[in-house]
Motif scaffolding. Structure first.
Motif, mmCIF file in Angstrom:
data_model
loop_
_atom_site.group_PDB
_atom_site.id
_atom_site.type_symbol
_atom_site.label_atom_id
_atom_site.label_comp_id
_atom_site.label_asym_id
_atom_site.label_seq_id
_atom_site.Cartn_x
_atom_site.Cartn_y
_atom_site.Cartn_z
ATOM 1 N N ARG A 1 31.865 29.263 37.424
ATOM 2 C CA ARG A 1 31.248 30.398 36.728
ATOM 3 C C ARG A 1 29.751 30.403 37.002
ATOM 4 N N ALA B 1 36.392 34.699 34.963
ATOM 5 C CA ALA B 1 37.741 35.212 34.703
ATOM 6 C C ALA B 1 38.475 35.364 36.037
ATOM 7 N N GLU C 1 37.390 37.500 39.361
ATOM 8 C CA GLU C 1 35.955 37.810 39.497
ATOM 9 C C GLU C 1 35.390 37.406 40.858
#
Ligand SMILES: Cc1cc2nc3c(=O)[nH]c(=O)nc-3n(C[C@H](O)[C@H](O)[C@H](O)COP(=O)(O)O)c2cc1C
Length: 206
Positions: free
Chosen positions: A120, A155, A158
Motif C-alpha cells: 500500500r 484494495a 488497485e
C-alpha cells in the motif's frame, strides 16, 4: 523454457496476482511455459530444523513444499512475489521458501530469479531485499528491471493504476527472458557452465 511464478498473497485476485499477470504476459510472448503457484492461503508451517531432509532429500512435512519441488527443479526462471506485511514478506511465503530451499537439494545455480514486492505504502525495498536472499546464496542469476521491482496498491485491483509499477513488471520479464536465453547459449558451448570448487563449510568455532 520454463518459469515458475510464486504468489505469496492469500488473495487469489489481489494486487500480487496483477503484478504477476503482467510478468506472465511477457514471458508467454517470449516463448516460456509458465506455471503459477499461490501459497499465501495455505497452512504452511516453518522449518522444524530436524535435519531429516539431509537424508530424505525432501521435507518431513509433506505439503506444497514437497509437491512443488519438481517444478522448481525443472524451472529456468522463478519469480517470488509477495505482498508487504509489516515491512516484510508474507510469513507463509517465507516458511514455504525457507523449507523449499533447505530441503529440496535443487541445483539452483544459473537459474534466473526475480523478486517482486507489493505494498500500500511502505516496506517494498526491505521485502524485495528479503526475497533476493534466496537467489544470491544459491548461485542464481538475479534479474533486475528498471527499479527495485515493486507495485503499489491496497484494495484488490488497485495495482492496475500503478502504471510505473506494471511497466517495471514487463521490463523485468523481458530481462528474465534475455538472461535465460543467454544462459542457454553459454551452457551449449564447449565446457558449458563453470564448475565450482567443493564447498568449504565452517562455522565460527572450528
Ligand atoms: C497483515 C498485513 C500487513 C500489511 N503491512 C503492510 C506494510 O507494512 N506496508 C504496506 O505498505 N502495506 C501493508 N499491507 C497492505 C498490503 O501490502 C497491500 O494491501 C497489498 O496490495 C496486498 O497484496 P494482495 O492484494 O496481493 O494481497 C499489509 C496488509 C496486511 C493484510
Amino acid at each position: 523454457m520454463k518459469a515458475v511464478l510464486v504468489n505469496g498473497s492469500p488473495r487469489a485476485s489481489g494486487n500480487t496476482s496483477l503484478a504477476l499477470k503482467e510478468i506472465e504476459g511477457v514471458l508467454v510472448e517470449e516463448g516460456f511455459e509458465v506455471t503459477s503457484i499461490q501459497v499465501g492461503h495455505l497452512p504452511i508451517r516453518g522449518c522444524l530444523a530436524c535435519g531429516k531432509c539431509r537424508e530424505l532429500g525432501r521435507c518431513v512435512i509433506d505439503d506444497a513444499v514437497n509437491r512443488d519441488a519438481a517444478l522448481f527443479r525443472e524451472a529456468d526462471a522463478v519469480v517470488f512475489a509477495s505482498p508487504v506485511y509489516y515491512g516484510m514478506a508474507n510469513g507463509t511465503l517465507v516458511s514455504y521458501l525457507q523449507r523449499l530451499f533447505y530441503s529440496s537439494h535443487i541445483d539452483w545455480r544459473y537459474k534466473v530469479g526475480a523478486a517482486v514486492a507489493i505494498a500500500r505504502r511502505g516496506g517494498l525495498s526491505s521485502t524485495f531485499d528479503e526475497l533476493n536472499k534466496f537467489f544470491s546464496i544459491t548461485g542464481m542469476t538475479v534479474a533486475g528491471g528498471q527499479y527495485w521491482n515493486g507495485v503499489y496498491g491496497r484494495a484488490a485491483g488497485e495495482a492496475k493504476e500503478d502504471i510505473e509499477g506494471l511497466q517495471q513488471m514487463r521490463t523485468l520479464a523481458r530481462h528474465i527472458a534475455f538472461l535465460v536465453k543467454a544462459t542457454a547459449l553459454e551452457k551449449a558451448k564447449e565446457g558449458g557452465l563453470p564448475s565450482d570448487e567443493k564447498p568449504v563449510y565452517t562455522n565460527f568455532v572450528r
